[in-house]
Motif scaffolding. Structure first.
Motif: not given
Length: 192
Positions: A63-64, A66-80, A91-93
């Motif tokens: 789970l961690e 997946i969270e890291d991957f999604l968090g990184e994508l939102l930070t790098t691609e959407f500055d969020t 991530s759990q979903q």
């Protein structure tokens, strides 16, 4: 599992991922407000395929991870940066969807997608002026803009309603004219 059935479950898995991402309020706000730059919409569409490929390439994800991957994508691609607690939930979903995919359980994937669609909320964000912002120049690049988020339910067949923000501050009908002073401030009095 037959090859045709496996491909069908893969398509259902991809659709379930895209539905989960589209229902994610943090991503909705980022896309709606163009946080990804001029290609925000294209990035949002690409994100579903990137997440699907990530799961397929990495069979046993924690789970961690997946969270890291999604968090990184939102930070790098959407500055969020997601700080609303939704990252672990999404991530759990997604991890649950992947387990259904691995089992070849297309019915469970369809059920999850349908459930998400029924509960999907449309969120809008509007900038909120704070006292700090009024004292700072508006072109300050390092300032952080706060957003007020409003959710509305788009699901036509659901009985549940998306949470609505509660109004804060005094009720306009309870403010007396003598409580408004000339500077525009309002005196709030405690009820007796």
């Amino acid at each position: 599992m037959m090859a045709g059935a496996g491909e069908e479950v893969r398509v259902l898995f991809g659709a379930a991922i895209r539905t989960a991402l589209e229902a994610w309020p943090a991503l909705q706000i980022a896309v709606e407000n163009g946080f990804g730059g001029v290609h925000t919409q294209e990035k949002a569409e690409w994100l579903g395929g990137a997440v699907e490929d990530y799961f397929i390439a990495n069979g046993d994800l924690e789970l961690e991870e997946i969270e890291d991957f999604l968090g990184e994508l939102l930070t790098t691609e959407f500055d969020t940066v997601v700080e609303d607690g939704s990252l672990p939930q999404v991530s759990q979903q997604l991890q649950t969807m992947f387990h259904h995919f691995q089992k070849g359980d297309g019915a469970a994937l369809q059920e999850m997608t349908s459930h998400i669609n029924q509960k999907m909320c449309k969120v809008t964000a509007t900038p909120v002026k704070t006292a700090k912002e009024t004292d700072v120049a508006e072109d300050d690049v390092d300032s952080v803009e706060e957003m007020e988020v409003t959710a509305t339910n788009d699901g036509a067949t659901t009985d549940e309603v998306c949470p609505q923000p509660q109004p804060s501050g005094p009720d306009p009908q309870t403010i007396k004219e003598e409580d408004i002073v000339e500077d525009g401030w309002t005196i709030v009095r405690r009820k007796k």
